[in-house]
Scaffold this motif. Structure first.
Motif, PDB file in Angstrom:
ATOM      1  N   PRO A 103      -8.323  20.685   0.396  1.00  0.00           N
ATOM      2  CA  PRO A 103      -9.605  21.383   0.493  1.00  0.00           C
ATOM      3  C   PRO A 103      -9.648  22.675  -0.313  1.00  0.00           C
ATOM      4  O   PRO A 103     -10.695  23.045  -0.864  1.00  0.00           O
ATOM      5  N   GLY A 104      -8.504  23.372  -0.400  1.00  0.00           N
ATOM      6  CA  GLY A 104      -8.474  24.630  -1.131  1.00  0.00           C
ATOM      7  C   GLY A 104      -8.414  24.471  -2.635  1.00  0.00           C
ATOM      8  O   GLY A 104      -8.547  25.455  -3.367  1.00  0.00           O
ATOM      9  N   ASP A 105      -8.181  23.268  -3.102  1.00  0.00           N
ATOM     10  CA  ASP A 105      -8.145  22.976  -4.540  1.00  0.00           C
ATOM     11  C   ASP A 105      -8.718  21.586  -4.749  1.00  0.00           C
ATOM     12  O   ASP A 105      -8.030  20.672  -5.206  1.00  0.00           O
ATOM     13  N   PHE A 106      -9.992  21.447  -4.390  1.00  0.00           N
ATOM     14  CA  PHE A 106     -10.576  20.103  -4.393  1.00  0.00           C
ATOM     15  C   PHE A 106     -10.754  19.559  -5.804  1.00  0.00           C
ATOM     16  O   PHE A 106     -10.775  18.342  -6.008  1.00  0.00           O
ATOM     17  N   GLU A 107     -10.858  20.438  -6.782  1.00  0.00           N
ATOM     18  CA  GLU A 107     -10.951  19.969  -8.164  1.00  0.00           C
ATOM     19  C   GLU A 107      -9.694  19.189  -8.540  1.00  0.00           C
ATOM     20  O   GLU A 107      -9.775  18.160  -9.232  1.00  0.00           O
ATOM     21  N   ARG A 108      -8.571  19.669  -8.070  1.00  0.00           N
ATOM     22  CA  ARG A 108      -7.321  18.946  -8.326  1.00  0.00           C
ATOM     23  C   ARG A 108      -7.320  17.591  -7.610  1.00  0.00           C
ATOM     24  O   ARG A 108      -6.804  16.593  -8.125  1.00  0.00           O
ATOM     25  N   PHE A 137      -0.916  15.745  -7.291  1.00  0.00           N
ATOM     26  CA  PHE A 137      -2.346  15.697  -7.591  1.00  0.00           C
ATOM     27  C   PHE A 137      -2.598  16.322  -8.964  1.00  0.00           C
ATOM     28  O   PHE A 137      -1.871  17.210  -9.416  1.00  0.00           O
ATOM     29  N   GLY A 138      -3.682  15.869  -9.580  1.00  0.00           N
ATOM     30  CA  GLY A 138      -3.997  16.230 -10.948  1.00  0.00           C
ATOM     31  C   GLY A 138      -4.022  14.944 -11.755  1.00  0.00           C
ATOM     32  O   GLY A 138      -3.393  13.943 -11.369  1.00  0.00           O
ATOM     33  N   TYR A 139      -4.736  14.938 -12.859  1.00  0.00           N
ATOM     34  CA  TYR A 139      -4.921  13.674 -13.587  1.00  0.00           C
ATOM     35  C   TYR A 139      -3.593  13.121 -14.127  1.00  0.00           C
ATOM     36  O   TYR A 139      -3.155  12.021 -13.749  1.00  0.00           O
ATOM     37  N   ALA A 140      -2.918  13.869 -14.968  1.00  0.00           N
ATOM     38  CA  ALA A 140      -1.658  13.393 -15.550  1.00  0.00           C
ATOM     39  C   ALA A 140      -0.589  13.231 -14.482  1.00  0.00           C
ATOM     40  O   ALA A 140       0.207  12.280 -14.512  1.00  0.00           O
ATOM     41  N   GLU A 141      -0.579  14.152 -13.522  1.00  0.00           N
ATOM     42  CA  GLU A 141       0.432  14.101 -12.467  1.00  0.00           C
ATOM     43  C   GLU A 141       0.298  12.834 -11.622  1.00  0.00           C
ATOM     44  O   GLU A 141       1.295  12.209 -11.241  1.00  0.00           O
ATOM     45  N   ALA A 177      -7.612   9.792 -11.808  1.00  0.00           N
ATOM     46  CA  ALA A 177      -6.440   9.060 -12.293  1.00  0.00           C
ATOM     47  C   ALA A 177      -6.337   7.699 -11.607  1.00  0.00           C
ATOM     48  O   ALA A 177      -5.985   6.694 -12.244  1.00  0.00           O
ATOM     49  N   LEU A 178      -6.650   7.654 -10.301  1.00  0.00           N
ATOM     50  CA  LEU A 178      -6.647   6.361  -9.604  1.00  0.00           C
ATOM     51  C   LEU A 178      -7.658   5.413 -10.236  1.00  0.00           C
ATOM     52  O   LEU A 178      -7.389   4.208 -10.385  1.00  0.00           O
ATOM     53  N   GLU A 179      -8.818   5.942 -10.611  1.00  0.00           N
ATOM     54  CA  GLU A 179      -9.829   5.098 -11.253  1.00  0.00           C
ATOM     55  C   GLU A 179      -9.322   4.545 -12.582  1.00  0.00           C
ATOM     56  O   GLU A 179      -9.582   3.385 -12.931  1.00  0.00           O
ATOM     57  N   THR A 180      -8.579   5.368 -13.325  1.00  0.00           N
ATOM     58  CA  THR A 180      -7.984   4.901 -14.578  1.00  0.00           C
ATOM     59  C   THR A 180      -6.961   3.800 -14.318  1.00  0.00           C
ATOM     60  O   THR A 180      -6.931   2.770 -15.021  1.00  0.00           O
ATOM     61  N   LEU A 181      -6.115   3.998 -13.329  1.00  0.00           N
ATOM     62  CA  LEU A 181      -5.106   2.991 -12.981  1.00  0.00           C
ATOM     63  C   LEU A 181      -5.764   1.679 -12.563  1.00  0.00           C
ATOM     64  O   LEU A 181      -5.279   0.589 -12.902  1.00  0.00           O
ATOM     65  N   GLU A 191       0.860  -1.194   0.000  1.00  0.00           N
ATOM     66  CA  GLU A 191       0.000   0.000   0.000  1.00  0.00           C
ATOM     67  C   GLU A 191       0.891   1.237   0.000  1.00  0.00           C
ATOM     68  O   GLU A 191       1.824   1.334   0.791  1.00  0.00           O
ATOM     69  N   THR A 192       0.610   2.185  -0.873  1.00  0.00           N
ATOM     70  CA  THR A 192       1.352   3.440  -0.857  1.00  0.00           C
ATOM     71  C   THR A 192       0.416   4.596  -1.207  1.00  0.00           C
ATOM     72  O   THR A 192      -0.756   4.384  -1.523  1.00  0.00           O
ATOM     73  N   LYS A 193       0.961   5.816  -1.141  1.00  0.00           N
ATOM     74  CA  LYS A 193       0.121   7.002  -1.219  1.00  0.00           C
ATOM     75  C   LYS A 193       0.713   8.041  -2.167  1.00  0.00           C
ATOM     76  O   LYS A 193       1.933   8.186  -2.246  1.00  0.00           O
ATOM     77  N   VAL A 194      -0.177   8.776  -2.816  1.00  0.00           N
ATOM     78  CA  VAL A 194       0.206   9.880  -3.704  1.00  0.00           C
ATOM     79  C   VAL A 194       0.215  11.168  -2.896  1.00  0.00           C
ATOM     80  O   VAL A 194      -0.782  11.513  -2.241  1.00  0.00           O
ATOM     81  N   TRP A 195       1.331  11.906  -2.931  1.00  0.00           N
ATOM     82  CA  TRP A 195       1.405  13.156  -2.191  1.00  0.00           C
ATOM     83  C   TRP A 195       0.748  14.286  -2.977  1.00  0.00           C
ATOM     84  O   TRP A 195       0.580  14.227  -4.191  1.00  0.00           O
ATOM     85  N   ILE A 196       0.359  15.361  -2.267  1.00  0.00           N
ATOM     86  CA  ILE A 196      -0.442  16.434  -2.850  1.00  0.00           C
ATOM     87  C   ILE A 196       0.264  17.145  -4.000  1.00  0.00           C
ATOM     88  O   ILE A 196      -0.398  17.678  -4.892  1.00  0.00           O
ATOM     89  N   ASN A 197       1.593  17.180  -4.012  1.00  0.00           N
ATOM     90  CA  ASN A 197       2.303  17.810  -5.123  1.00  0.00           C
ATOM     91  C   ASN A 197       2.038  17.105  -6.443  1.00  0.00           C
ATOM     92  O   ASN A 197       2.174  17.704  -7.514  1.00  0.00           O
TER      93      ASN A 197
END
Length: 281
Positions: free
Chosen positions: A99-104, A68-72, A111-115, A60-66
């Motif tokens: 929270p301040g950029d929830f669209e991102r 975030f974004g579909y391609a990123e 992107a997770l759904e695509t993966l 199990e691992t995690k994507v950091w906020i930097n």
């Protein structure tokens, strides 16, 4: 997914390899790491060097906020998989909401759904999402998160977020499940390992306070991922499946809620305050 895993938050890279090796030798089959921990490579090296077959280890691992974004976020998978030395991750989750950029945040989850659809991950989820974040995500998501990793221990139980998710099929997973010990100074918690209520329950069962807290989390239907770098503690933390807490025991630990969070406030998480560039594989 094994209900109990080894967490490696704040474990230095040079200690991570030994900790994961000790965990696998002790019988762990679930390792939780994150891109932001800076030790994915060492986790992968320990798993590769182990006699345990890769297919038997849940990573199990995690994507950091930097990232975030579909391609990123698609690229974040490549970075994590490359460091871990695997082609497929068992579980990939978003480390925090933005929270301040929830669209991102939503684009990152897309992107997770695509993966997931492409078979590059076996399951997807989130971490540190509050009820409002889960509500906004579920309004747009096509796949319900498998889990929500939250700070959960007797001093800070987050029942609203945990229960909201569980009612929708999202498993609560507890980080810092042994009393929030990582954050004593910041949170004002006392040392849960020395708490008299927890100690009394532990003495009753002939177990350690840490084992009692882990058992409490498991009996509440949560996954738990305790952290340790000491082989004897790593083994002790896994030895929690041969006893059961009574309703009275559970109620005693439930009564320790302080309402004091040890980790950062979710709304305080921004790229300005928590930016961390994640290196390439």
């Amino acid at each position: 997914m094994p209900a109990l895993g080894l967490g490696v938050f704040q474990t230095p890279p040079d200690e991570t390899r030994d900790a994961v090796t000790a965990a696998l030798d002790a019988g762990y089959r679930h390792i939780d790491t994150a891109a932001a921990y800076g030790n994915e490579r060492e986790v992968g090296e320990a798993i590769a060097a182990s006699d345990v077959h890769r297919a038997d280890v849940f990573i199990e691992t995690k994507v950091w906020i930097n990232d975030f974004g579909y391609a990123e976020t698609l690229h974040a998978f490549e970075k994590s998989a490359g460091k871990l030395g695997v082609d497929q991750l068992d579980l990939l989750i978003l480390h925090q909401a933005l929270p301040g950029d929830f669209e991102r945040t939503l684009e990152a989850y897309r992107a997770l759904e695509t993966l997931l659809a492409d078979g590059k991950v076996r399951a997807i989820g989130v971490s540190n999402f509050m009820v409002e974040h889960l509500t906004a995500l579920l309004d747009r998501a096509t796949v319900v998160p498998a889990l929500n990793q939250l700070e959960i221990h007797p001093y800070f139980q987050q029942n609203a977020a945990a229960d909201f998710g569980a009612e929708r099929g999202i498993l609560p997973q507890a980080w810092s499940p042994i009393g929030g010990i990582t954050f004593y100074r910041d949170s004002g918690h006392v040392n849960a390992l020395e708490d008299p209520t927890i100690g009394a329950v532990a003495e009753k069962h002939g177990k350690s306070p840490a084992q009692v807290m882990l058992r409490w989390g498991l009996q509440h239907g949560r996954s738990v991922i305790p952290k340790s770098t000491k082989p004897h503690r790593i083994a002790e933390n896994l030895d929690v499946f041969d006893f059961e807490l009574s309703a009275e025991d559970l109620a005693a630990l439930d009564g320790l809620e302080t309402g004091k969070r040890g980790g950062p406030e979710p709304d305080a998480v921004t790229l300005e305050t928590f930016s961390r560039e994640i290196p390439e594989a």
